[in-house]
Design a protein around this motif. Sequence first.
Motif: not given
Length: 115
Positions: A13-16, A65-67, A86-92, A111-115
């Motif tokens: 989930q987002a924030g995870g 700052g996040r990775f 964030k959802p926009e981090d969703t990618a291979v 990696v799939t990030v759900s909102s």
Amino acid sequence: QVQVVESGGGLVQAGGSLRLSCAASGSIFSIDFVEWYRQAPGKQRELVSTISGDGKTNYADSVKGRFTISRDNAKNMVYLQMNNLKPEDTAVYSCRVVVSATGYWGQGTQVTVSS
């Protein structure tokens, strides 16, 4: 020959957070540097982070700052700790390991990030 295997992807989930691993094996004397890339559907592949042989790191502005990228030279492992996803981090996410000026790719991890 060098083999590269990524792991650690998944659905979050987002924030995870997730931690990706990149394992290199084979004919390795020393790793020059390692890069993490990602590619989202319909988008160009993006360089996310790099770590050099002496531990210097670089990040794309979108993940600063996040990775956090790190490496364990003894194990030929590189990690990408991803926080506040964030959802926009969703990618291979794929790892490229450069050994003696030759780059080797893994198969990637989703990696799939759900909102």
